[in-house]
Design a protein around this motif. Structure first.
Motif, PDB file in Angstrom:
ATOM      1  N   SER A 266     -72.306  11.324   8.835  1.00  0.00           N
ATOM      2  CA  SER A 266     -72.780  12.683   9.075  1.00  0.00           C
ATOM      3  C   SER A 266     -74.308  12.742   9.116  1.00  0.00           C
ATOM      4  CB  SER A 266     -72.275  13.626   7.976  1.00  0.00           C
ATOM      5  OG  SER A 266     -72.919  13.329   6.746  1.00  0.00           O
ATOM      6  N   LYS A 267     -74.778  13.775   9.753  1.00  0.00           N
ATOM      7  CA  LYS A 267     -76.222  14.034   9.778  1.00  0.00           C
ATOM      8  C   LYS A 267     -76.744  14.216   8.356  1.00  0.00           C
ATOM      9  CE  LYS A 267     -79.570  17.225  11.880  1.00  0.00           C
ATOM     10  NZ  LYS A 267     -79.721  18.451  12.722  1.00  0.00           N
ATOM     11  N   ARG A 268     -75.938  14.861   7.529  1.00  0.00           N
ATOM     12  CA  ARG A 268     -76.356  15.074   6.138  1.00  0.00           C
ATOM     13  C   ARG A 268     -76.480  13.754   5.386  1.00  0.00           C
ATOM     14  NH1 ARG A 268     -73.467  16.455   1.038  1.00  0.00           N
ATOM     15  NH2 ARG A 268     -75.131  17.153  -0.353  1.00  0.00           N
ATOM     16  N   LEU A 269     -75.538  12.816   5.627  1.00  0.00           N
ATOM     17  CA  LEU A 269     -75.613  11.525   4.954  1.00  0.00           C
ATOM     18  C   LEU A 269     -76.939  10.836   5.258  1.00  0.00           C
ATOM     19  CD1 LEU A 269     -74.034   9.348   3.264  1.00  0.00           C
ATOM     20  CD2 LEU A 269     -73.401   8.342   5.467  1.00  0.00           C
ATOM     21  N   ILE A 270     -77.344  10.872   6.516  1.00  0.00           N
ATOM     22  CA  ILE A 270     -78.598  10.237   6.915  1.00  0.00           C
ATOM     23  C   ILE A 270     -79.795  10.978   6.320  1.00  0.00           C
ATOM     24  CG2 ILE A 270     -80.084   9.650   8.866  1.00  0.00           C
ATOM     25  CD1 ILE A 270     -77.581   7.922   8.748  1.00  0.00           C
ATOM     26  N   GLU A 271     -79.834  12.285   6.499  1.00  0.00           N
ATOM     27  CA  GLU A 271     -81.017  13.049   6.086  1.00  0.00           C
ATOM     28  C   GLU A 271     -81.146  13.120   4.570  1.00  0.00           C
ATOM     29  OE1 GLU A 271     -80.728  16.773   8.157  1.00  0.00           O
ATOM     30  OE2 GLU A 271     -81.506  15.905  10.031  1.00  0.00           O
TER      31      GLU A 271
ATOM     32  N   ARG B 240     -82.526   9.987   2.825  1.00  0.00           N
ATOM     33  CA  ARG B 240     -83.977   9.756   2.844  1.00  0.00           C
ATOM     34  C   ARG B 240     -84.646  10.213   1.552  1.00  0.00           C
ATOM     35  NH1 ARG B 240     -83.944  11.602   9.051  1.00  0.00           N
ATOM     36  NH2 ARG B 240     -83.529   9.535   9.930  1.00  0.00           N
ATOM     37  N   ASP B 241     -83.998  11.088   0.817  1.00  0.00           N
ATOM     38  CA  ASP B 241     -84.529  11.523  -0.477  1.00  0.00           C
ATOM     39  C   ASP B 241     -84.134  10.575  -1.602  1.00  0.00           C
ATOM     40  OD1 ASP B 241     -85.629  13.807   0.692  1.00  0.00           O
ATOM     41  OD2 ASP B 241     -83.777  14.949   0.413  1.00  0.00           O
ATOM     42  N   ARG B 242     -83.326   9.551  -1.291  1.00  0.00           N
ATOM     43  CA  ARG B 242     -82.782   8.665  -2.331  1.00  0.00           C
ATOM     44  C   ARG B 242     -83.187   7.206  -2.121  1.00  0.00           C
ATOM     45  NH1 ARG B 242     -80.922  12.420  -6.042  1.00  0.00           N
ATOM     46  NH2 ARG B 242     -80.122  14.206  -4.838  1.00  0.00           N
ATOM     47  N   LEU B 243     -84.101   6.951  -1.214  1.00  0.00           N
ATOM     48  CA  LEU B 243     -84.485   5.570  -0.907  1.00  0.00           C
ATOM     49  C   LEU B 243     -85.150   4.918  -2.119  1.00  0.00           C
ATOM     50  CD1 LEU B 243     -85.934   6.171   2.688  1.00  0.00           C
ATOM     51  CD2 LEU B 243     -83.604   5.496   2.046  1.00  0.00           C
ATOM     52  N   VAL B 244     -84.831   3.651  -2.349  1.00  0.00           N
ATOM     53  CA  VAL B 244     -85.363   2.951  -3.530  1.00  0.00           C
ATOM     54  C   VAL B 244     -86.253   1.759  -3.174  1.00  0.00           C
ATOM     55  CG1 VAL B 244     -83.488   3.641  -5.061  1.00  0.00           C
ATOM     56  CG2 VAL B 244     -83.266   1.536  -3.715  1.00  0.00           C
ATOM     57  N   LEU B 245     -86.322   1.408  -1.887  1.00  0.00           N
ATOM     58  CA  LEU B 245     -87.128   0.247  -1.492  1.00  0.00           C
ATOM     59  C   LEU B 245     -88.507   0.635  -0.961  1.00  0.00           C
ATOM     60  CD1 LEU B 245     -84.399  -1.913   0.320  1.00  0.00           C
ATOM     61  CD2 LEU B 245     -85.272  -2.173  -2.012  1.00  0.00           C
ATOM     62  N   ARG B 246     -88.833   1.929  -1.077  1.00  0.00           N
ATOM     63  CA  ARG B 246     -90.118   2.410  -0.550  1.00  0.00           C
ATOM     64  C   ARG B 246     -91.143   2.682  -1.633  1.00  0.00           C
ATOM     65  NH1 ARG B 246     -85.963   1.929   3.170  1.00  0.00           N
ATOM     66  NH2 ARG B 246     -86.693   2.474   5.256  1.00  0.00           N
ATOM     67  N   SER B 247     -90.737   2.630  -2.875  1.00  0.00           N
ATOM     68  CA  SER B 247     -91.664   2.903  -3.982  1.00  0.00           C
ATOM     69  C   SER B 247     -91.329   1.949  -5.122  1.00  0.00           C
ATOM     70  CB  SER B 247     -91.536   4.357  -4.440  1.00  0.00           C
ATOM     71  OG  SER B 247     -90.204   4.648  -4.808  1.00  0.00           O
TER      72      SER B 247
ATOM     73  N   VAL C 143     -75.621  -5.709 -12.877  1.00  0.00           N
ATOM     74  CA  VAL C 143     -75.131  -6.713 -11.940  1.00  0.00           C
ATOM     75  C   VAL C 143     -74.808  -5.995 -10.641  1.00  0.00           C
ATOM     76  CG1 VAL C 143     -73.330  -8.401 -11.407  1.00  0.00           C
ATOM     77  CG2 VAL C 143     -74.156  -8.171 -13.770  1.00  0.00           C
ATOM     78  N   THR C 144     -75.315  -6.502  -9.519  1.00  0.00           N
ATOM     79  CA  THR C 144     -74.927  -5.936  -8.233  1.00  0.00           C
ATOM     80  C   THR C 144     -74.256  -7.004  -7.383  1.00  0.00           C
ATOM     81  OG1 THR C 144     -76.961  -6.396  -6.989  1.00  0.00           O
ATOM     82  CG2 THR C 144     -76.913  -4.361  -8.300  1.00  0.00           C
ATOM     83  N   ILE C 145     -73.344  -6.555  -6.547  1.00  0.00           N
ATOM     84  CA  ILE C 145     -72.582  -7.426  -5.651  1.00  0.00           C
ATOM     85  C   ILE C 145     -72.798  -6.914  -4.232  1.00  0.00           C
ATOM     86  CG2 ILE C 145     -70.304  -8.333  -5.097  1.00  0.00           C
ATOM     87  CD1 ILE C 145     -69.991  -6.769  -8.217  1.00  0.00           C
ATOM     88  N   ALA C 146     -73.488  -7.697  -3.409  1.00  0.00           N
ATOM     89  CA  ALA C 146     -73.768  -7.278  -2.032  1.00  0.00           C
ATOM     90  C   ALA C 146     -74.399  -5.890  -2.001  1.00  0.00           C
ATOM     91  CB  ALA C 146     -72.498  -7.311  -1.182  1.00  0.00           C
ATOM     92  N   ALA C 147     -75.412  -5.699  -2.849  1.00  0.00           N
ATOM     93  CA  ALA C 147     -76.049  -4.389  -2.952  1.00  0.00           C
ATOM     94  C   ALA C 147     -76.583  -3.932  -1.596  1.00  0.00           C
ATOM     95  CB  ALA C 147     -77.189  -4.440  -3.964  1.00  0.00           C
ATOM     96  N   ALA C 148     -76.420  -2.626  -1.332  1.00  0.00           N
ATOM     97  CA  ALA C 148     -76.821  -2.067  -0.034  1.00  0.00           C
ATOM     98  C   ALA C 148     -77.785  -0.894  -0.203  1.00  0.00           C
ATOM     99  CB  ALA C 148     -75.579  -1.626   0.735  1.00  0.00           C
ATOM    100  N   PRO C 149     -78.934  -1.130  -0.857  1.00  0.00           N
ATOM    101  CA  PRO C 149     -79.881  -0.023  -1.016  1.00  0.00           C
ATOM    102  C   PRO C 149     -80.424   0.443   0.327  1.00  0.00           C
ATOM    103  CG  PRO C 149     -80.928  -2.106  -1.569  1.00  0.00           C
ATOM    104  CD  PRO C 149     -79.470  -2.390  -1.385  1.00  0.00           C
ATOM    105  N   ASP C 150     -80.594   1.755   0.462  1.00  0.00           N
ATOM    106  CA  ASP C 150     -81.251   2.365   1.622  1.00  0.00           C
ATOM    107  C   ASP C 150     -80.503   2.107   2.936  1.00  0.00           C
ATOM    108  OD1 ASP C 150     -83.025   2.692  -0.470  1.00  0.00           O
ATOM    109  OD2 ASP C 150     -84.786   1.969   0.610  1.00  0.00           O
ATOM    110  N   PHE C 151     -79.184   1.809   2.865  1.00  0.00           N
ATOM    111  CA  PHE C 151     -78.477   1.419   4.087  1.00  0.00           C
ATOM    112  C   PHE C 151     -78.352   2.554   5.088  1.00  0.00           C
ATOM    113  CE2 PHE C 151     -74.959   3.151   1.612  1.00  0.00           C
ATOM    114  CZ  PHE C 151     -74.217   3.832   2.561  1.00  0.00           C
ATOM    115  N   THR C 152     -78.399   3.799   4.635  1.00  0.00           N
ATOM    116  CA  THR C 152     -78.294   4.915   5.580  1.00  0.00           C
ATOM    117  C   THR C 152     -79.476   4.907   6.546  1.00  0.00           C
ATOM    118  OG1 THR C 152     -79.356   6.354   3.948  1.00  0.00           O
ATOM    119  CG2 THR C 152     -76.952   6.422   4.073  1.00  0.00           C
ATOM    120  N   GLU C 153     -80.638   4.496   6.040  1.00  0.00           N
ATOM    121  CA  GLU C 153     -81.857   4.454   6.857  1.00  0.00           C
ATOM    122  C   GLU C 153     -82.032   3.109   7.559  1.00  0.00           C
ATOM    123  OE1 GLU C 153     -85.199   6.546   8.359  1.00  0.00           O
ATOM    124  OE2 GLU C 153     -83.437   7.189   7.226  1.00  0.00           O
TER     125      GLU C 153
END
Length: 248
Positions: free
Chosen positions: A163-168, A171-178, A119-129
């Protein structure tokens, strides 16, 4: 409150309710913690039903070790995996709020055989990107490159330090691209007055994932907190539904 130590050496605070059936694990949102309304509400529900339930704080959140500003999506994914590995056996149902929804989807990608419901509530996948980086001005992107962070105003707390690290690292954790297959009952919940996660994100997620028992419920007028009495009851009923339909 108890603590576990992750393989990376981070100290994670948690509360575990012993009980029957698949263990329900609550994954909080960004800068939220296990004392939030939804996490505590579900604990009371689990206790009343005699169910196994866990709420916890990611590193840099709540009572866990570390600094929020130094954390990243992958760190919090490792924390979530450590909670599953050290505190549970057998099937789990994962409940994720906002960033915790992204964590739930990462968990489904990492250990699909352990999960029997979501169950997800207001899920925010890939929000950093798609949220932060996509909305940054050229000046903010330059500031991120130069200083290593950008301060973002928040409706709920003091400024977020992005942070720059949070953004970069994100990108290795995106779930809406595959492709992402969810072979268990899934209920996505979303409020139409959510100013942090737009309804389009929920629809995009629904259209992206693959599975045979996936539904999106839109609640007109509900905001990002999704914590009024009616919303809490909907969360409870949604968790009960995936438990009743699960193979766990």
């Amino acid at each position: 409150m108890e603590f576990l130590t992750t393989p990376q050496g981070r100290r994670i605070a948690y509360e575990k309710t012993e009980g029957q059936g698949p263990t329900v694990i609550f994954c909080s949102g960004l800068k939220s913690d296990m004392e939030g309304t939804k996490a505590v509400f579900l604990e009371a529900w689990a206790k009343s039903k005699g169910l196994s339930y866990i709420r916890f704080d990611y590193s840099g959140h709540g009572q866990s070790s570390g600094s929020f500003a130094e954390g990243a999506i992958g760190d919090w994914h490792e924390d979530t995996l450590a909670v599953v590995d050290q505190l549970t056996e057998g099937p789990i149902v994962v409940v994720g709020s906002s960033m915790g929804g992204w964590q739930a989807l990462l968990l489904a990608r990492a250990i699909p055989d352990r999960i029997v419901g979501m169950v997800t509530i207001a899920a925010a996948p890939d929000f950093t990107e798609d949220g932060y980086w996509a909305s940054f001005t050229d000046a903010q992107k330059a500031e991120l490159a130069e200083k290593g962070f950008v301060a973002m105003p928040s409706d709920y707390d003091e400024d977020y330090i992005i942070s720059k690290r949070l953004i970069e690292e994100g990108r290795d954790r995106l779930v809406l691209r595959s492709p992402l297959r969810l072979d268990f009952p899934v209920r996505f919940l979303q409020g139409t007055n959510d100013t942090a996660v737009p309804t389009q994100t929920a629809v995009r997620l629904l259209n992206h994932v693959e599975g045979d028992d996936i539904r999106l419920t839109l609640v007109k007028g509900a905001d990002h907190r999704f914590s009024d009495p009616d919303c809490l009851v909907l969360i409870e009923k949604s968790v009960e539904k995936v438990l009743s339909r699960s193979k766990g």
